[in-house]
Structure formats: structure tokens, C-alpha cells
Design a protein around this motif. Structure first.
Motif, PDB file in Angstrom:
ATOM      1  N   ARG A 148       0.823  -1.202   0.000  1.00 33.85           N
ATOM      2  CA  ARG A 148       0.000   0.000   0.000  1.00 33.85           C
ATOM      3  C   ARG A 148       0.862   1.260   0.000  1.00 33.85           C
ATOM      4  O   ARG A 148       1.957   1.264   0.559  1.00 33.85           O
ATOM      5  CB  ARG A 148      -0.909   0.018   1.225  1.00 33.85           C
ATOM      6  N   SER A 149       0.331   2.290  -0.600  1.00 29.95           N
ATOM      7  CA  SER A 149       0.971   3.600  -0.534  1.00 29.95           C
ATOM      8  C   SER A 149       0.737   4.189   0.844  1.00 29.95           C
ATOM      9  O   SER A 149      -0.415   4.386   1.263  1.00 29.95           O
ATOM     10  CB  SER A 149       0.393   4.530  -1.605  1.00 29.95           C
ATOM     11  N   ALA A 150       1.813   4.473   1.554  1.00 32.30           N
ATOM     12  CA  ALA A 150       1.689   5.035   2.903  1.00 32.30           C
ATOM     13  C   ALA A 150       1.035   6.407   2.871  1.00 32.30           C
ATOM     14  O   ALA A 150       0.373   6.821   3.830  1.00 32.30           O
ATOM     15  CB  ALA A 150       3.068   5.118   3.552  1.00 32.30           C
ATOM     16  N   ARG A 151       1.209   7.124   1.771  1.00 31.97           N
ATOM     17  CA  ARG A 151       0.672   8.479   1.692  1.00 31.97           C
ATOM     18  C   ARG A 151      -0.781   8.532   1.225  1.00 31.97           C
ATOM     19  O   ARG A 151      -1.486   9.500   1.496  1.00 31.97           O
ATOM     20  CB  ARG A 151       1.542   9.327   0.753  1.00 31.97           C
ATOM     21  N   ASN A 152      -1.224   7.494   0.507  1.00 33.42           N
ATOM     22  CA  ASN A 152      -2.532   7.601  -0.135  1.00 33.42           C
ATOM     23  C   ASN A 152      -3.601   6.650   0.388  1.00 33.42           C
ATOM     24  O   ASN A 152      -4.763   7.026   0.472  1.00 33.42           O
ATOM     25  CB  ASN A 152      -2.391   7.373  -1.649  1.00 33.42           C
ATOM     26  N   PHE A 153      -3.238   5.403   0.692  1.00 36.85           N
ATOM     27  CA  PHE A 153      -4.276   4.397   0.887  1.00 36.85           C
ATOM     28  C   PHE A 153      -5.205   4.756   2.045  1.00 36.85           C
ATOM     29  O   PHE A 153      -6.433   4.846   1.876  1.00 36.85           O
ATOM     30  CB  PHE A 153      -3.667   3.014   1.108  1.00 36.85           C
ATOM     31  N   ASP A 154      -4.657   4.943   3.225  1.00 37.58           N
ATOM     32  CA  ASP A 154      -5.500   5.251   4.384  1.00 37.58           C
ATOM     33  C   ASP A 154      -6.226   6.579   4.205  1.00 37.58           C
ATOM     34  O   ASP A 154      -7.386   6.733   4.620  1.00 37.58           O
ATOM     35  CB  ASP A 154      -4.663   5.280   5.666  1.00 37.58           C
ATOM     36  N   TYR A 155      -5.546   7.535   3.575  1.00 35.00           N
ATOM     37  CA  TYR A 155      -6.175   8.837   3.330  1.00 35.00           C
ATOM     38  C   TYR A 155      -7.418   8.680   2.453  1.00 35.00           C
ATOM     39  O   TYR A 155      -8.490   9.251   2.753  1.00 35.00           O
ATOM     40  CB  TYR A 155      -5.181   9.779   2.666  1.00 35.00           C
ATOM     41  N   VAL A 156      -7.316   7.923   1.382  1.00 31.25           N
ATOM     42  CA  VAL A 156      -8.453   7.740   0.472  1.00 31.25           C
ATOM     43  C   VAL A 156      -9.591   7.012   1.185  1.00 31.25           C
ATOM     44  O   VAL A 156     -10.766   7.390   1.061  1.00 31.25           O
ATOM     45  CB  VAL A 156      -8.004   6.974  -0.790  1.00 31.25           C
ATOM     46  N   ASP A 169      -5.345  17.503  -5.896  1.00 32.13           N
ATOM     47  CA  ASP A 169      -3.962  17.975  -5.801  1.00 32.13           C
ATOM     48  C   ASP A 169      -3.091  16.984  -5.033  1.00 32.13           C
ATOM     49  O   ASP A 169      -1.931  16.763  -5.371  1.00 32.13           O
ATOM     50  CB  ASP A 169      -3.920  19.342  -5.126  1.00 32.13           C
ATOM     51  N   LYS A 170      -3.666  16.388  -4.004  1.00 33.23           N
ATOM     52  CA  LYS A 170      -2.914  15.406  -3.218  1.00 33.23           C
ATOM     53  C   LYS A 170      -2.661  14.139  -4.038  1.00 33.23           C
ATOM     54  O   LYS A 170      -1.554  13.587  -4.023  1.00 33.23           O
ATOM     55  CB  LYS A 170      -3.681  15.063  -1.934  1.00 33.23           C
ATOM     56  N   ILE A 171      -3.671  13.699  -4.763  1.00 35.66           N
ATOM     57  CA  ILE A 171      -3.535  12.486  -5.566  1.00 35.66           C
ATOM     58  C   ILE A 171      -2.540  12.698  -6.702  1.00 35.66           C
ATOM     59  O   ILE A 171      -1.815  11.789  -7.097  1.00 35.66           O
ATOM     60  CB  ILE A 171      -4.905  12.057  -6.127  1.00 35.66           C
ATOM     61  N   VAL A 174       0.993  11.600  -5.806  1.00 38.83           N
ATOM     62  CA  VAL A 174       1.225  10.151  -5.756  1.00 38.83           C
ATOM     63  C   VAL A 174      -0.020   9.493  -6.346  1.00 38.83           C
ATOM     64  O   VAL A 174      -1.007   9.286  -5.656  1.00 38.83           O
ATOM     65  CB  VAL A 174       1.455   9.637  -4.318  1.00 38.83           C
ATOM     66  N   GLY A 175       0.020   9.162  -7.608  1.00 34.56           N
ATOM     67  CA  GLY A 175      -1.179   8.744  -8.318  1.00 34.56           C
ATOM     68  C   GLY A 175      -1.497   7.271  -8.241  1.00 34.56           C
ATOM     69  O   GLY A 175      -1.894   6.670  -9.251  1.00 34.56           O
ATOM     70  N   TYR A 176      -1.352   6.666  -7.071  1.00 30.30           N
ATOM     71  CA  TYR A 176      -1.669   5.245  -6.941  1.00 30.30           C
ATOM     72  C   TYR A 176      -1.974   4.897  -5.489  1.00 30.30           C
ATOM     73  O   TYR A 176      -1.602   5.623  -4.563  1.00 30.30           O
ATOM     74  CB  TYR A 176      -0.502   4.385  -7.451  1.00 30.30           C
ATOM     75  N   LEU A 177      -2.674   3.779  -5.299  1.00 27.02           N
ATOM     76  CA  LEU A 177      -2.991   3.258  -3.974  1.00 27.02           C
ATOM     77  C   LEU A 177      -2.039   2.135  -3.568  1.00 27.02           C
ATOM     78  O   LEU A 177      -1.842   1.876  -2.384  1.00 27.02           O
ATOM     79  CB  LEU A 177      -4.434   2.740  -3.929  1.00 27.02           C
ATOM     80  N   TYR A 178      -1.517   1.442  -4.569  1.00 25.57           N
ATOM     81  CA  TYR A 178      -0.554   0.368  -4.341  1.00 25.57           C
ATOM     82  C   TYR A 178       0.618   0.534  -5.296  1.00 25.57           C
ATOM     83  O   TYR A 178       0.478   1.094  -6.388  1.00 25.57           O
ATOM     84  CB  TYR A 178      -1.184  -1.006  -4.613  1.00 25.57           C
ATOM     85  N   ARG A 179       1.756   0.026  -4.898  1.00 25.11           N
ATOM     86  CA  ARG A 179       2.911  -0.059  -5.806  1.00 25.11           C
ATOM     87  C   ARG A 179       3.380  -1.507  -5.827  1.00 25.11           C
ATOM     88  O   ARG A 179       3.512  -2.160  -4.778  1.00 25.11           O
ATOM     89  CB  ARG A 179       4.031   0.874  -5.371  1.00 25.11           C
ATOM     90  N   THR A 180       3.602  -2.006  -7.003  1.00 19.99           N
ATOM     91  CA  THR A 180       4.108  -3.372  -7.137  1.00 19.99           C
ATOM     92  C   THR A 180       5.621  -3.381  -6.957  1.00 19.99           C
ATOM     93  O   THR A 180       6.304  -2.443  -7.375  1.00 19.99           O
ATOM     94  CB  THR A 180       3.711  -3.981  -8.485  1.00 19.99           C
ATOM     95  N   ASN A 220      -7.164  -2.224 -10.561  1.00 21.99           N
ATOM     96  CA  ASN A 220      -8.604  -2.240 -10.360  1.00 21.99           C
ATOM     97  C   ASN A 220      -8.986  -2.788  -8.992  1.00 21.99           C
ATOM     98  O   ASN A 220      -9.919  -2.293  -8.348  1.00 21.99           O
ATOM     99  CB  ASN A 220      -9.274  -3.047 -11.482  1.00 21.99           C
ATOM    100  N   PHE A 221      -8.257  -3.802  -8.521  1.00 18.08           N
ATOM    101  CA  PHE A 221      -8.551  -4.329  -7.188  1.00 18.08           C
ATOM    102  C   PHE A 221      -8.243  -3.293  -6.116  1.00 18.08           C
ATOM    103  O   PHE A 221      -8.971  -3.197  -5.117  1.00 18.08           O
ATOM    104  CB  PHE A 221      -7.756  -5.602  -6.911  1.00 18.08           C
ATOM    105  N   SER A 222      -7.186  -2.529  -6.284  1.00 15.88           N
ATOM    106  CA  SER A 222      -6.829  -1.539  -5.261  1.00 15.88           C
ATOM    107  C   SER A 222      -7.969  -0.550  -5.046  1.00 15.88           C
ATOM    108  O   SER A 222      -8.248  -0.139  -3.915  1.00 15.88           O
ATOM    109  CB  SER A 222      -5.542  -0.796  -5.675  1.00 15.88           C
ATOM    110  N   LEU A 223      -8.653  -0.174  -6.116  1.00 16.82           N
ATOM    111  CA  LEU A 223      -9.777   0.752  -6.005  1.00 16.82           C
ATOM    112  C   LEU A 223     -10.969   0.076  -5.329  1.00 16.82           C
ATOM    113  O   LEU A 223     -11.639   0.673  -4.483  1.00 16.82           O
ATOM    114  CB  LEU A 223     -10.169   1.251  -7.394  1.00 16.82           C
TER     115      LEU A 223
END
Length: 573
Positions: A148-156, A169-171, A174-180, A220-223
Motif C-alpha cells: 500500500r501507498s503510505a501516503r494515499n491508501f489510508d487517506y483515500v 492535488d494530493k492524488i 502520488v497517483g496510486y494506492l498500491y505499488r508493485t 482495479n482491485f486496489s480501487l
């Protein structure tokens, strides 16, 4: 004429199209200046998914309120049924590690042929979360994992649970919820090898299409998972994410030196990728219609790219300077379009005199975007048999001429000069990743990876010249008897001489080598965007940003997600 040659001849047409010169195209810095295009593998994959209307349904949804558990998607393509299996597990902050040496991840995944039975699911459950420490069978095409993206996932999740939407602006930062952190295929860990995949499963018969599909499904699963957690957390106030904001989320990726050896060790394949892109450009230069409508489309694309790059955040000074230079190039390009132009070829020639390498190669991508009718038919020709054949009957004089003609770039390098052989490449046993070593101060040069192609050619040429002085009429076979250690490089020289483009022209042993160019080149072929170098050895980037969602399949599709822009606040772009 061989089958491969016949195919290429038919692709070019009856009149040979003017391809850019080898020395220009295969220069390492130019390859590192490439951008995504219509022929990038992500774009090709999405076109097939959307136009063939793949049916993708979640057949198993077993997630708890915090999003942990198992999910299975079933994918019905025009030819076969596949399953995408995801295991979501709790990962404590101190266990989260994006390095290859990590042993636990938030998500682990497998792309599998056919329907998954309960017994097979249990086998996957015992092995997929272990990744390299596990083993699977040849029903599996791809293994991957993500954090998970530490900056985005919990925030979203918090925003959706409270009834709001993520701040654009925040997204954009860092334009993702997960990074592979890795995507494995082609026979590793017991999986189906490339020959089996490419011959038995046509839906994934293009290079890296199965790997790219795994990343597409992860995105798609991350969303879905973020919305699921938010809904479970606060059903009364939960607000689903707006579709335009969803599409702006991609998948994060961190790419290090592991990609560099691939480019050097698969020269036939890289040649094929480059040749298809160059053939597409040649078609546009010669056949692309230049008129007011096309000029207007190009202006709109330039505007989009300018804003896309302004939304690209990086702390790296080198990349920031490159972005500034490209923006200046785009401004000049807009001005140039106001003057009289005869055709796209004249615009390409202008760019080569006026723009940076980054600007020149971006213009190539823009022109390919304008002409799908000339470009898209090349998408199924990126594969190549990776055989480097030795021609034993070739006269040594001919071999010498081949080196002088095709490897003049290597012969120009003075390998006796200070710094020209200061670097060696090796694989770290501790980190399980490629590394650069300093030849003068570090041990292990005897275990180096054979990536110094230019130096190997130079040594071969010098020994060949000495041999010819004594045996000028001998064959390559007889030369090989006396110099068996040169067999590998001779095989490469002869094989690449049959290619249009051939080897990347760079001395990878030089102290000033910039591996980032190698990483950028391969990532551009994949189709990533928003390069954010973290050093000269690894780069963050974003995959599938702006691509259609699963719920978009079956609707209208015009393949227009090149260099996507952040959605406007309060509405669609």
C-alpha cells in the motif's frame, strides 16, 4: 526470404520506408529519452481488453471489514478462461519493505489458466504469499506482490468513509494506492515458460502482456478494496469514488538495476521492439496526412502533455531539468506549427536541429498518437526468437568487416583510457539484485555479469586481426577452435548483423555510465509515465494512470489515455 523477413517486408510495404539510422536510434541516451506511445505494451493490452470486451467478474469475494482475505476474478477472453487470484494479508509497518529481499507484502497475486478449484486455491494459498520462497505449476503465468501507498491508501479510505472524495492535488503527487515491487513470469518458480504461453494462449502471446495484465488487475482491485474498507467502516456516510478520479489512479512501481541486464541479454527482442517503433514512425513520416485537422489534434496533444508534465512531481534535479527542457521544446513545437509545413517529415527534421533528445522522442510519440491507422497494425510483431546463432562457415575476413561496419561505435572507444573500465556489474547474493561495483576497490570482478558488450567486441576484434595476419583465408569455425572463449561474442556479432538495429551502443563499464537510460528505455516500451528517479540507479513511476476501469468494458472506447490529466475539481476533464 525467411518468414520473419517476409513479415517485415510486408509491414514496410512495397517501397522501403526510410528508417532512422542505427547510430542515431541505438544511442543509449536517445533510448533513455523515449516516452510511452501507442505501441507501448500497456496501451496494446488495454486496446485488446476493451475492443474484444473481455468479461471480468469477481467470482470470489472473501474480504473482512479491513480488506484482508481472498479475491478471485474470472476473466473470459475471446479464446480462454483465466483466473486472477489475490491474497490480502495484514502487514505491520515494520515489516513493509519494497526491496526484492522482503518476505511479506500487503498483497500477493497470481494469474492462472482456467477456473480455480478449492484444492488448487489451497495450493496457491500455501505458495503465492511466499513468492520466491514458494513454488507453483505451469498453470500459473504470473506471480506478483504489492504494498500500500503510505501516503494515499489510508487517506483515500478515510475520505470515502466520511462521505468525501480524495483531493485531486494530493492524488496528483502520488497517483496510486498500491505499488508493485516485482512481477514474475516466463517460467520462473515453476510457472509456464514463454514458449508455452506464446504458442498456447493467444490472448497473452505478445511480450509482457500477461505481466501487464496482472498490473492492470491490481490497479482495479486496489480501487475496489479501498471502497470496500471505507464502506465497512462507515456504511451510513460512505461515498463511492467518482469514476473520473478512479481513472486517475494508476499502480506505482519502483524499478532498479534489474531491468538493465534484461536489455543487454535480449538483444534480438530489443531490436524488434525498436524496429516496430521506428517502422511506425517511418510510416507516419511518409504516409501521415498533414492538414489543419491533424495540426489541431497535435496542438491539443501538446497542451495535454504540457499539463501532464506540470503535474509530474519529482525531487530529482536531473529529472526536473529534463522536464523543464521538454516544456520549452513543446513551446517551440507549438510555435513551429504556426508556420507552413509540408509534411510530418519536415517537422521531425526540424526537431532534430532544434529540440533536446527528450523533445525529439516525445514528438515521435505524439505523431504516432495521431495515426492509429498506420501504427496499430504493428502491435502484434514485438516478439522475436531469442537465438544467437553461430555461422561457422563465415570467412574470418567477412567477420572482420561485420565488426567494422556494425560495431564501429565499439571500436571508437578507447578502453585503455582512464575510467573506461572502472565499473563492473554483478548480482548481490545478499540483496538478490544487480549492483555496480568499482573495479579498482571492490572484489568480485571475476563474477561479473557479461554486460560489457562493447569491450567484448573490442577484444574479439583485436584477436581476430592478429589471427587474420597468419590465417587470412580461414573460416570462423577454425578461428573458434583457437579462441573458444570468444564463441559467445562472435555468435552475438553474427546474429545482430542480421537485425535492422542491433545492440545498444554504450560502454556499460565506463565510470560515467548512467543506468537510468536503460531503465527509462524499457519502461517506455512498457508504457509507464511520471518518472521520478530516486538515484541514478532506480526510479519510481506510475502504470495505467488514466486507463479505463473494469466497469468501462463494454462501453465506447477510443483509446485516448495518453499522458492523462488530473480531473478538474467538481467535474470531469
Amino acid at each position: 526470404m525467411t518468414t520473419s523477413a517476409a513479415i517485415k517486408s510486408s509491414l514496410r510495404g512495397s517501397n522501403a520506408l526510410p528508417l532512422r539510422p542505427i547510430d542515431q536510434v541505438m544511442d543509449l541516451e536517445r533510448l533513455g529519452a523515449m516516452h510511452q506511445s501507442r505501441l507501448s505494451f500497456m496501451r496494446i493490452l488495454v486496446r485488446h481488453v476493451m475492443r474484444e470486451r473481455w468479461q471480468i467478474v469477481m467470482s470470489t469475494m472473501s474480504l473482512d471489514n479491513e480488506g484482508y482475505g481472498t479475491v478471485i476474478y474470472e476473466i473470459q477472453t475471446p479464446h480462454d478462461l483465466f483466473s486472477f487470484v489475490i491474497f490480502s494479508d495484514y502487514l505491520s509497518p515494520d515489516e513493509r519493505n519494497d526491496r526484492v529481499i522482503a518476505s511479506k507484502w500487503d498483497l500477493t497475486m497470481a494469474l492462472v489458466g482456467g477456473k480455480v478449484s478449492q484444492a488448487y486455491l489451497e495450493m496457491l494459498r500455501k505458495n503465492v504469499p511466499k513468492q520466491e520462497a514458494g513454488r507453483v505449476d505451469s498453470r500459473v503465468f504470473v506471480l506478483s506482490r504489492a504494498n500500500r501507498s503510505a501516503r494515499n491508501f489510508d487517506y483515500v479510505v478515510d475520505q470515502l468513509a466520511a462521505g468525501g472524495q480524495p483531493d485531486i492535488d494530493k492524488i496528483a503527487k502520488v497517483g496510486y494506492l498500491y505499488r508493485t515491487t516485482a512481477v514474475y513470469g516466463s517460467g520462473k518458480l515453476g510457472m509456464a515458460d514463454w514458449e508455452k504461453v506464446s504458442t498456447r494462449w493467444p490472448d497473452f502471446a505478445r511480450p509482457f502482456s500477461a505481466e501487464m495484465f496482472a498490473c492492470f488487475m491490481l490497479r482495479n482491485f486496489s480501487l475496489f478494496q479501498a471502497e470496500h474498507i471505507a464502506k465497512m467502516r462507515s456504511p451510513a456516510t460512505f461515498n463511492p469514488m467518482q469514476a473520473d478520479i478512479k481513472r486517475y489512479f494508476g499502480i506505482g512501481n519502483s524499478t532498479g538495476l534489474g531491468m538493465a541486464p534484461y536489455l543487454m541479454n535480449h538483444p534480438m527482442l530489443i531490436n524488434q521492439w525498436v524496429e516496430m517503433r521506428e517502422l511506425a514512425l517511418a510510416r507516419v513520416r511518409q504516409l501521415g496526412l498533414y492538414n489543419e485537422d491533424a495540426k489541431e489534434k497535435l496542438n491539443r496533444l501538446i497542451y495535454r502533455v504540457q499539463h501532464h508534465m506540470s503535474e509530474t512531481h519529482t525531487e530529482d534535479e536531473w529529472q526536473s531539468q529534463n522536464n523543464v527542457i521538454v516544456l520549452k521544446d513543446l513551446a517551440l513545437l507549438s510555435q513551429r506549427l504556426e508556420s507552413k509545413l509540408d509534411n510530418w517529415n519536415s517537422l521531425i527534421l526540424w526537431s532534430e536541429e532544434t529540440c533536446s533528445l527528450q523533445g525529439q522522442e516525445l514528438l515521435v510519440s505524439l505523431l504516432l498518437e495521431l495515426h492509429p491507422e498506420l501504427v496499430d497494425s504493428l502491435e502484434s510483431h514485438h516478439g522475436s526468437d531469442e537465438f544467437l546463432d553461430l555461422d561457422p562457415v563465415m570467412p574470418v575476413q567477412t567477420l572482420k568487416q561485420v565488426i567494422e561496419n556494425r560495431y564501429a561505435w565499439a571500436l571508437k572507444i578507447d578502453f585503455s583510457e582512464s575510467g573506461s573500465r572502472d565499473i563492473f556489474w554483478y548480482r548481490s547474493e545478499e540483496k538478490m539484485e544487480p549492483r555496480l561495483g568499482q573495479a579498482a576497490t571492490e572484489k568480485g570482478k571475476d563474477k561479473q555479469m557479461a554486460l560489457g558488450v562493447g569491450y567484448a567486441v573490442r577484444k574479439c576484434y583485436d584477436q581476430l586481426c592478429d589471427y587474420i595476419k597468419i590465417f587470412p583465408n580461414h573460416s570462423t569455425a577454425r578461428f573458434m577452435v583457437t579462441k573458444p572463449k570468444l564463441r559467445g561474442i562472435v555468435r552475438r556479432i553474427q546474429s545482430m548483423n542480421r537485425c535492422v538495429y542491433g545492440d545498444i551502443q554504450a560502454n556499460l563499464l565506463d565510470k560515467n555510465v548512467l543506468p537510468m537510460h536503460l531503465l527509462r528505455a524499457k519502461l517506455a516500451f512498457f508504457g509507464v509515465s511520471k518518472f521520478d528517479p530516486r538515484s541514478k540507479l532506480w526510479v519510481r513511476n506510475t502504470m495505467f494512470q488514466g486507463a479505463p476501469l473494469l466497469e468501462d468494458i463494454g462501453g465506447s472506447f477510443n483509446d485516448d489515455w495518453f499522458m492523462p490529466l488530473a480531473p478538474k475539481k467538481g467535474g470531469n476533464v
